[in-house]
Every structure is written in structure tokens, then in C-alpha cells.
Design a protein around this motif. Structure first.
Motif, PDB file in Angstrom:
ATOM      1  N   ALA A 264      57.980 -25.010  50.622  1.00 13.62           N
ATOM      2  CA  ALA A 264      58.176 -24.718  49.200  1.00 13.62           C
ATOM      3  C   ALA A 264      59.256 -25.617  48.618  1.00 13.62           C
ATOM      4  O   ALA A 264      60.201 -26.015  49.303  1.00 13.62           O
ATOM      5  CB  ALA A 264      58.552 -23.250  49.030  1.00 13.62           C
ATOM      6  N   GLY A 268      59.904 -20.682  46.323  1.00 13.53           N
ATOM      7  CA  GLY A 268      58.860 -19.810  46.836  1.00 13.53           C
ATOM      8  C   GLY A 268      58.849 -19.773  48.352  1.00 13.53           C
ATOM      9  O   GLY A 268      59.757 -20.279  49.016  1.00 13.53           O
ATOM     10  N   GLU A 316      55.830 -15.331  47.281  1.00 15.12           N
ATOM     11  CA  GLU A 316      55.612 -16.235  46.152  1.00 15.12           C
ATOM     12  C   GLU A 316      54.973 -17.514  46.665  1.00 15.12           C
ATOM     13  O   GLU A 316      55.575 -18.267  47.433  1.00 15.12           O
ATOM     14  CB  GLU A 316      56.920 -16.546  45.434  1.00 15.12           C
ATOM     15  CG  GLU A 316      56.720 -17.373  44.176  1.00 15.12           C
ATOM     16  CD  GLU A 316      57.976 -17.503  43.333  1.00 15.12           C
ATOM     17  OE1 GLU A 316      57.951 -18.270  42.361  1.00 15.12           O
ATOM     18  OE2 GLU A 316      58.976 -16.832  43.663  1.00 15.12           O
ATOM     19  N   GLU A 318      53.610 -21.115  45.916  1.00 11.43           N
ATOM     20  CA  GLU A 318      53.662 -22.203  44.943  1.00 11.43           C
ATOM     21  C   GLU A 318      52.333 -22.956  44.901  1.00 11.43           C
ATOM     22  O   GLU A 318      51.649 -23.094  45.918  1.00 11.43           O
ATOM     23  CB  GLU A 318      54.797 -23.158  45.290  1.00 11.43           C
ATOM     24  CG  GLU A 318      56.172 -22.503  45.197  1.00 11.43           C
ATOM     25  CD  GLU A 318      57.314 -23.450  45.518  1.00 11.43           C
ATOM     26  OE1 GLU A 318      57.044 -24.647  45.782  1.00 11.43           O
ATOM     27  OE2 GLU A 318      58.475 -23.002  45.516  1.00 11.43           O
ATOM     28  N   SER A 323      53.531 -20.773  40.299  1.00 13.53           N
ATOM     29  CA  SER A 323      53.493 -19.958  41.505  1.00 13.53           C
ATOM     30  C   SER A 323      52.749 -18.658  41.222  1.00 13.53           C
ATOM     31  O   SER A 323      52.576 -18.259  40.070  1.00 13.53           O
ATOM     32  CB  SER A 323      54.902 -19.661  42.033  1.00 13.53           C
ATOM     33  OG  SER A 323      55.621 -18.867  41.095  1.00 13.53           O
ATOM     34  N   ARG A 325      52.509 -14.577  42.728  1.00  9.98           N
ATOM     35  CA  ARG A 325      53.085 -13.563  43.609  1.00  9.98           C
ATOM     36  C   ARG A 325      51.971 -12.716  44.222  1.00  9.98           C
ATOM     37  O   ARG A 325      51.098 -12.225  43.520  1.00  9.98           O
ATOM     38  CB  ARG A 325      54.071 -12.674  42.849  1.00  9.98           C
ATOM     39  CG  ARG A 325      55.348 -13.390  42.457  1.00  9.98           C
ATOM     40  CD  ARG A 325      56.358 -12.442  41.842  1.00  9.98           C
ATOM     41  NE  ARG A 325      57.575 -13.151  41.461  1.00  9.98           N
ATOM     42  CZ  ARG A 325      58.580 -13.394  42.284  1.00  9.98           C
ATOM     43  NH1 ARG A 325      58.523 -12.952  43.538  1.00  9.98           N
ATOM     44  NH2 ARG A 325      59.656 -14.041  41.879  1.00  9.98           N
TER      45      ARG A 325
END
Length: 362
Positions: A264, A268, A316, A318, A323, A325
Motif C-alpha cells: 500500500a 491502506g 482498506e 487501495e 480505496s 473498505r
């Protein structure tokens, strides 16, 4: 119902609702408004969407796989289920209609569509709809805002890849006890000289390390799509992964999705680039993200060693435009079988409701 006569369908049209669901867009139909025969149904949908044509200029498709999708909804006969949802991926420049996958983004619109069409009554300010995903056998629960007996699409929820805000739709998806998370039973498999994790948490995906393919995972989708050698290498793995995942010959299908993982870069857990399979997703599908999030929690799986710290069940993920969730709960049975359930927040919006007119012939 009997198949619509081509001339009559072109003259009188077919009832249709166009909706944005998550980061995709598609045509939503009641099953009763389409032919029962799959071949006749698919021919009609190709004429409605304007395929095959790279521009889909003579139909309502949006000239991209993310906007050339169809959702078919019907009342369910299964206990505890309100509606059945069949997803079809309509080819853009090819006359194909694939049913080997579902779509978690269009899933966001199924509950509101069911209320719009009177299949499920609204229940006050929040309505819950239980959905059976016919492509995969999974079940989902959608909870969304309603007002005056209708879906309320206005709200303050935002998702990356979609401009503005809309009303939040909570989705929970589970595969059931008979569906293992790892179709081969292994955290990794070797395919074409690469270590691959084959996982299905609502969407069959194959996870690969981006750095094994000479890219760092931060490239824009257009750059990856333009690399013909890269695309060919990844598709060789996809074709081999299909039978291993129990999907059979996937040459005419759009699964498994092929996802390149890298560390990330914006706080994230992991960065993704998802081949779907010929184009690269400008974001990431809901169920693709759920499959990635589950894999990060399996020791030894591709990506587990690249991931940043994981905060409980929330992950999270990306992607090229921001991004997403995803909330996943991963567990392991006494016999070593991994399982998962997932939940996420999406939004959806009705774009138009009316009559679509297919061209008379392809």
C-alpha cells in the motif's frame, strides 16, 4: 414467457431500469420480462446493449465492461430469501454473455430495484432484502434507506470511483458452510512458474505479486492494458486457474479475476490492480475486494506478507482511483478448511426507468 418476436420487441420495447450500482452501471430487468430460454435471452440482451461493437453505439452499453452489465431479478422460492439475482456480463466488442461470475457492485442495486418493482415492500425508514446470488449460490443481505414506500437514493455516503454522495447501502455476503474459501484447499498453487493464491469470497480471483511481472503495482489501468505481453502472461495463468477452481474452461468467461498485489502507498492494507480480465478495473469490485481482504488473513497466501497492519475485520484495499473498505471475518474449521463472510458499504442510484428498444437483429 415466450420469446419476444424480434420485430415486436423492437417496436414495443422491453421494461428496463438503468442503475449505477457501486462503481459499475447496468441494465436491471425482471426475469418475467425476458425470454426463459437462455440463448434467446442472450440474443435479446446483445441487441439491447449494442454488442458486438467497441462503442456499443446502437445500444445502451457504455463501451466498457464496467458499464456493459445486466441484472435479472425474480421472486425467490428459497426459504428465507426474498429475491433471486442473476448477473450477466455482456461483451462489448464480442457477442458474448457470460454467467460464471456475479457482480457485487450491481448487487448494491438489487434491493432498491426489488422495492421499485414491488417484489419486496418497503418497511419504514430502513428496508432489508435477502438475496440469493444465482451465479454462485451465495446469499446476501442488503439494508438501505426507504421513504414513503420507495428507496431513498439521497445521502452523504461516498465511495471512491463515484462522484458525489448517495444513500448508504449495507451489504453482507456469505458463501455458506458447503463453500470453502480456498477452492484447491491450498493457500498457494504454482501456475506457469508463479506462486498464485486462488480464493473465492464471493468472487473467484487469482492473486499475484505485481513485482513478479516487472511492474510495481502503481501503474494506471491504461498502461497495464497497453502491455500486450503482460496481458498474455496473466491470461495464461487465468486459463490454467479456471479448472483448478472448479470453473472449467474459462476461455469464454470473465473469471477468475486476476489481481496484482503490491504494498500500500496511501495508508491502506494493500494496493491492487485487477484485470477483469482483458481490461483493468478503474477501482475494484466489491467481492474482489472481499476476496483480497480474506487472503491477507491466511498465513502464506499471496499478499499476506505484503500487507500493512490489519485492523480487526476491516481492510482498506487501495485501487487506481482511491480505496475500498471491506469487512471480512475469516475462520478455520477443525479440519483446516478456511471460510469467510464479508460486509461492505456501497451506494446505488436509479438513472432511468422505462422502456428499452432492442435493435431488430444483430
Amino acid at each position: 414467457m415466450a420469446a419476444p418476436d424480434p420485430a415486436a420487441a423492437a417496436r414495443d420495447g422491453i421494461r428496463c431500469m438503468l442503475m449505477r450500482g457501486g462503481t459499475s452501471k447496468g441494465a436491471y430487468f425482471l426475469a418475467a420480462d425476458l425470454p426463459d430460454d437462455p440463448a434467446e435471452r442472450d440474443d435479446l440482451l446483445l441487441r439491447i446493449m449494442g454488442s458486438p461493437d467497441p462503442r456499443q453505439i446502437d445500444g445502451i452499453g457504455g463501451a466498457h465492461p464496467l458499464t456493459s452489465k445486466v441484472a435479472i431479478v425474480s421472486p425467490s422460492t428459497a426459504d428465507g430469501i426474498d429475491v433471486d439475482y442473476l448477473f450477466l456480463q455482456v461483451g462489448v466488442d464480442a457477442a458474448t454473455v457470460a454467467d460464471a461470475q456475479t457482480c457485487g457492485n450491481l448487487l448494491a442495486g438489487i434491493g432498491p430495484f426489488a422495492v421499485e418493482r414491488g417484489l419486496v415492500p418497503a418497511t419504514g425508514e430502513r428496508t432489508t432484502v435477502r438475496i440469493r446470488l444465482l451465479n454462485t449460490g451465495d446469499t446476501a443481505t442488503a439494508v438501505f434507506a426507504t421513504a414513503d414506500g420507495r428507496p431513498d437514493y439521497d445521502g452523504d455516503a461516498a465511495i471512491d470511483g463515484v462522484p458525489g454522495t448517495a444513500s448508504a447501502i449495507e451489504l453482507e455476503v456469505g458463501g455458506g458452510p458447503e463453500k470453502p474459501l480456498l477452492p484447491t484447499g491450498s493457500a498457494t498453487d504454482e501456475i506457469d512458474g508463479h506462486t498464485v493464491t486462488l480464493i473465492d469470497n464471493g468472487m473467484p480471483v487469482a492473486l499475484l505479486r505485481a513485482d513478479e511481472f516487472g511492474v510495481d503495482g502503481s501503474e494506471p489501468p491504461a498502461a497495464l492494458e497497453g502491455d500486450a505481453e503482460l496481458a498474455a502472461r496473466i491470461d495464461r495463468i487465468r486459463l490454467a486457474a479456471g479448472p483448478l477452481m472448479g470453473l472449467g474452461d474459462v476461455a469464454p468467461q470473465t473469471v477468475p479475476k486476476m489481481i496484482l498485489l503490491s504494498p500500500a502507498r496511501h495508508g491502506g492494507a494493500i494496493s491492487t490492480r485487477a484485470f477483469i480480465p482483458a481490461r483493468v478495473h478503474t477501482a475494484i469490485g466489491v467481492l474482489m475486494a472481499a476476496s483480497v481482504a480474506a487472503a491477507l488473513r491466511i498465513p502464506g497466501a499471496v499478499g499476506s506478507g505484503l500487507a500493512g497492519p490489519l485492523d480487526g475485520d476491516e481492510t482498506e484495499i487501495e485501487h487506481p482511483t482511491g480505496s475500498s473498505r471491506s469487512h471480512v471475518h475469516v475462520s478455520r474449521d477443525g479440519d483446516g478448511t478456511w471460510r469467510a463472510t464479508s460486509s461492505t458499504m456501497r451506494t446505488a442510484r436509479k438513472l432511468f426507468d422505462g422502456t428499452v428498444f432492442p435493435r431488430p437483429r444483430r
